[in-house]
Design a protein around this motif. Structure first.
Motif, PDB file in Angstrom:
ATOM      1  N   TYR A  64       0.842  -1.004   0.215  1.00 46.02           N
ATOM      2  CA  TYR A  64      -0.147   0.051  -0.033  1.00 46.02           C
ATOM      3  C   TYR A  64       0.748   1.225   0.189  1.00 46.02           C
ATOM      4  O   TYR A  64       0.562   2.253  -0.499  1.00 46.02           O
ATOM      5  CB  TYR A  64      -1.193   0.082   1.141  1.00 46.02           C
ATOM      6  N   LEU A  65       1.932   1.186   0.810  1.00 49.35           N
ATOM      7  CA  LEU A  65       2.734   2.394   1.006  1.00 49.35           C
ATOM      8  C   LEU A  65       3.457   2.611  -0.570  1.00 49.35           C
ATOM      9  O   LEU A  65       3.393   3.811  -0.993  1.00 49.35           O
ATOM     10  CB  LEU A  65       3.873   2.363   1.991  1.00 49.35           C
ATOM     11  N   LYS A  66       3.836   1.673  -1.228  1.00 48.17           N
ATOM     12  CA  LYS A  66       4.294   1.723  -2.971  1.00 48.17           C
ATOM     13  C   LYS A  66       3.252   2.246  -3.559  1.00 48.17           C
ATOM     14  O   LYS A  66       3.303   3.143  -4.448  1.00 48.17           O
ATOM     15  CB  LYS A  66       4.864   0.514  -3.116  1.00 48.17           C
ATOM     16  N   ARG A  67       2.037   1.975  -3.153  1.00 48.92           N
ATOM     17  CA  ARG A  67       0.902   2.167  -4.152  1.00 48.92           C
ATOM     18  C   ARG A  67       0.664   3.482  -3.966  1.00 48.92           C
ATOM     19  O   ARG A  67       0.323   4.497  -5.069  1.00 48.92           O
ATOM     20  CB  ARG A  67      -0.333   1.246  -3.925  1.00 48.92           C
ATOM     21  N   LEU A  68       0.404   4.231  -2.927  1.00 52.60           N
ATOM     22  CA  LEU A  68       0.009   5.260  -2.514  1.00 52.60           C
ATOM     23  C   LEU A  68       1.123   6.411  -2.921  1.00 52.60           C
ATOM     24  O   LEU A  68       0.610   7.390  -3.659  1.00 52.60           O
ATOM     25  CB  LEU A  68       0.055   5.546  -1.040  1.00 52.60           C
ATOM     26  N   GLU A  69       2.544   6.143  -3.054  1.00 53.60           N
ATOM     27  CA  GLU A  69       3.533   6.988  -3.668  1.00 53.60           C
ATOM     28  C   GLU A  69       3.429   7.080  -4.962  1.00 53.60           C
ATOM     29  O   GLU A  69       3.486   8.181  -5.669  1.00 53.60           O
ATOM     30  CB  GLU A  69       4.829   6.450  -3.064  1.00 53.60           C
ATOM     31  N   LYS A  70       3.221   5.798  -5.805  1.00 49.43           N
ATOM     32  CA  LYS A  70       2.794   5.961  -7.110  1.00 49.43           C
ATOM     33  C   LYS A  70       1.582   6.727  -7.631  1.00 49.43           C
ATOM     34  O   LYS A  70       1.601   7.324  -8.411  1.00 49.43           O
ATOM     35  CB  LYS A  70       2.904   4.324  -7.356  1.00 49.43           C
ATOM     36  N   PHE A  71       0.611   6.110  -6.838  1.00 52.97           N
ATOM     37  CA  PHE A  71      -0.800   7.173  -7.217  1.00 52.97           C
ATOM     38  C   PHE A  71      -0.449   8.567  -7.361  1.00 52.97           C
ATOM     39  O   PHE A  71      -0.887   9.350  -7.798  1.00 52.97           O
ATOM     40  CB  PHE A  71      -1.809   6.781  -6.413  1.00 52.97           C
ATOM     41  N   SER A  72      -0.017   9.058  -6.273  1.00 53.38           N
ATOM     42  CA  SER A  72       0.321  10.528  -5.759  1.00 53.38           C
ATOM     43  C   SER A  72       1.224  10.990  -6.921  1.00 53.38           C
ATOM     44  O   SER A  72       0.836  12.201  -7.421  1.00 53.38           O
ATOM     45  CB  SER A  72       0.811  10.488  -4.471  1.00 53.38           C
ATOM     46  N   GLY A  73       2.256  10.317  -7.367  1.00 54.75           N
ATOM     47  CA  GLY A  73       2.920  10.693  -8.465  1.00 54.75           C
ATOM     48  C   GLY A  73       2.500  11.161  -9.661  1.00 54.75           C
ATOM     49  O   GLY A  73       2.842  11.700 -10.547  1.00 54.75           O
ATOM     50  N   LEU A  74       1.390  10.275  -9.952  1.00 45.47           N
ATOM     51  CA  LEU A  74       0.486  10.435 -11.093  1.00 45.47           C
ATOM     52  C   LEU A  74      -0.746  11.243 -10.707  1.00 45.47           C
ATOM     53  O   LEU A  74      -1.639  11.227 -11.780  1.00 45.47           O
ATOM     54  CB  LEU A  74       0.187   8.812 -11.537  1.00 45.47           C
ATOM     55  N   ALA A  75      -0.983  11.738  -9.549  1.00 41.43           N
ATOM     56  CA  ALA A  75      -1.999  12.417  -9.059  1.00 41.43           C
ATOM     57  C   ALA A  75      -3.295  11.574  -9.602  1.00 41.43           C
ATOM     58  O   ALA A  75      -4.577  12.211  -9.870  1.00 41.43           O
ATOM     59  CB  ALA A  75      -2.242  13.714  -9.625  1.00 41.43           C
ATOM     60  N   LEU A  76      -3.488  10.469  -9.205  1.00 35.93           N
ATOM     61  CA  LEU A  76      -4.607   9.541  -9.502  1.00 35.93           C
ATOM     62  C   LEU A  76      -5.432   9.513  -8.087  1.00 35.93           C
ATOM     63  O   LEU A  76      -4.888   9.396  -7.029  1.00 35.93           O
ATOM     64  CB  LEU A  76      -4.072   8.123  -9.892  1.00 35.93           C
ATOM     65  N   SER A  77      -6.752   9.142  -8.168  1.00 34.31           N
ATOM     66  CA  SER A  77      -7.623   8.952  -7.085  1.00 34.31           C
ATOM     67  C   SER A  77      -7.535   7.590  -6.852  1.00 34.31           C
ATOM     68  O   SER A  77      -7.336   6.448  -7.366  1.00 34.31           O
ATOM     69  CB  SER A  77      -8.974   9.134  -7.344  1.00 34.31           C
ATOM     70  N   LEU A  78      -7.452   7.013  -5.203  1.00 37.12           N
ATOM     71  CA  LEU A  78      -7.373   5.838  -4.622  1.00 37.12           C
ATOM     72  C   LEU A  78      -8.824   5.190  -4.817  1.00 37.12           C
ATOM     73  O   LEU A  78      -8.881   4.075  -5.015  1.00 37.12           O
ATOM     74  CB  LEU A  78      -7.081   5.886  -3.358  1.00 37.12           C
TER      75      LEU A  78
END
Ligand code: ZN
Length: 347
Positions: A64-78
Motif C-alpha cells: 500500500y505504501l508503494k501504491r500510494l506513492e505511485k498514485f500520488s506521483g500520477l495524481a490519481l484517485s485511490l
C-alpha cells in the motif's frame, strides 16, 4: 514544559481537488480562529518527524505504501472519494510524522497537551488501503510511535487509548489494532452512515478481544446523549483499561451545522467532551492527552469546535459563538447507551 504543542501541516494547500469537501480552508479557518482566540502563536509548532518506511510498514502494508506513492506521483484517485495530487505523498508523510512528533512530545513530557492539525486526514485508512479522503492513518502511526518506536530518553508506553469522536466510524484505526491488546480503540459515530462498520458487537478479536468499543449513534443524539455516553461508558472503559496516555481523534463533523451528518452536537458540547477526557487524563495519566484532526466540513462549526477543544485542553473559559442546534435532540440514543452498558457489563 510547554502547556501545549501543535503540529501545523505546512504546505497542505497543495493537497486539494476542486469542489471536494476535504479542502484546505478547513484547516486554515481553524488556524485563524485559534489565532484570534490568542491560542496559537505562543505555543511551539513541532516539525514532522521523518519516519522510515520500515517503521511505517508496521502500520501499513509495504504494497500500500508503494501504491500510494505511485498514485500520488500520477495524481490519481485511490477511490471515488479519495483523491491525490503530486504533493499528497509528501504531505501524508508530514501529517503522519507531525502526529508522531506531537504524541512523542506529550509522552516524553515536553508538552502537557498536544494538538495536530492534520491534512490529509487518516482514520479511514486501513493497513492496506486509503479511503474516505484518508491516505495514511495519522493517529494509528502516532500511537504506534509511542508504543513501539525507539524513543530518546523515554521508555515506550505499554498501553494507550484512542477515542475517535469523528462523525464517521474510524474503520481504519479499528482494522489496524483489531487483534492488539496494547491499544483501546473507542469510537462514537453516526449510524447508519459511511463506511457502514462500527456496530456495538465489533469488539476486537484474538488478544485484542475487548480492546475495541463502538458507539453507533442515531441521528439527533445531541449534547445530552453524547455526555451521557462519555460519562456512563467511555470514561469507565478508560478506567478499566488504564491507558498511559489518551489520543483523541477530533473530527468536527458531529456538529449540528455539518453538511455530512445529523448528530446535532454543539461546539460547547464538544468542548465538554474534551474537558471530560482531559480531566480523566489529569487524574489517571499525568494529563497526557493529544488531539488529531479528522473531518469537519462546515468551516465555522469546525473552527468553533477546535476553539472549544483547545479551551478544554488549557482549562480556559470559552463562549460558543454558534450555540446549540435549533432543533431538539432525539431520545433513541438511550437504547444504544443501555445496550452498550449491558455488553460491556458497566452497570
Ligand atoms: Zn468524518
Amino acid at each position: 514544559m510547554d502547556e501545549l504543542v501543535y503540529f501545523y501541516p505546512e504546505g497542505h494547500e497543495a493537497h486539494q481537488e476542486a469542489g471536494h469537501p476535504e479542502r484546505p480552508a478547513r484547516i486554515e479557518t481553524i488556524r485563524q480562529w485559534l489565532q484570534e482566540a490568542g491560542w496559537w502563536d505562543q505555543y511551539p509548532h513541532l516539525e514532522p518527524l521523518n519516519l522510515s518506511m520500515e517503521f511505517l510498514s508496521t502500520i501499513h502494508t509495504p504494497e500500500y505504501l508503494k501504491r500510494l506513492e505511485k498514485f500520488s506521483g500520477l495524481a490519481l484517485s485511490l477511490d471515488g472519494d479519495t483523491y491525490t495530487t503530486r504533493a499528497s505523498w509528501q504531505l501524508a508523510l508530514n501529517a503522519a510524522g507531525g502526529s508522531a512528533a506531537v504524541a512523542g512530545a506529550v509522552w516524553r513530557g515536553q508538552g502537557q497537551r498536544g494538538f495536530a492539525l492534520n491534512r490529509p486526514p487518516g482514520h479511514h485508512a486501513t493497513a492496506s488501503a486509503g479511503m474516505g479522503f484518508c491516505l495514511l492513518n495519522n493517529i494509528a502511526i502516532a500511537a504506534q510511535y509511542v508504543l513501539k518506536h525507539p524513543l530518546e530518553n523515554a521508555p515506550n508506553a505499554r498501553k494507550l487509548a484512542i477515542v475517535d469522536l469523528d462523525l464517521h466510524h474510524g474503520n481504519g484505526t479499528q482494522d489496524i489494532f483489531w487483534e492488539r491488546n496494547d491499544l483501546l480503540f473507542i469510537s462514537t459515530h453516526q449510524s447508519p452512515l459511511y463506511p457502514g462498520s462500527g456496530s456495538l458487537e465489533e469488539r476486537g478479536a484474538g488478544e485484542g478481544l475487548g480492546c475495541t468499543a463502538n458507539f453507533p449513534l442515531p441521528p439527533a443524539t445531541g449534547d445530552t446523549g453524547y455526555l451521557t455516553i462519555m460519562e456512563g461508558c467511555i470514561l469507565p472503559l478508560l478506567d478499566r483499561f488504564a491507558p498511559e496516555m489518551v489520543l483523541v481523534d477530533v473530527g468536527f463533523d458531529p456538529h449540528w451545522r455539518d453538511p455530512l451528518g445529523h448528530l446535532r452536537l454543539s461546539a460547547a458540547g464538544y468542548g465538554t467532551l474534551i474537558s471530560r477526557l482531559t480531566g480523566w487524563a489529569d487524574q489517571h495519566c499525568d494529563g497526557k492527552i493529544a488531539l488529531f484532526t479528522e473531518g469537519g466540513y462546515d468551516l465555522e462549526a469546525g473552527a468553533a469546535c477546535a476553539q472549544a477543544a483547545v479551551a478544554a485542553l488549557l482549562g480556559q473559559p470559552w463562549e460558543d459563538p454558534i450555540g446549540p442546534s435549533p432543533r431538539p435532540d432525539g431520545e433513541s440514543w438511550w437504547m444504544v447507551y443501555q445496550k452498550a452498558r449491558e455488553i460491556w457489563q458497566l452497570s
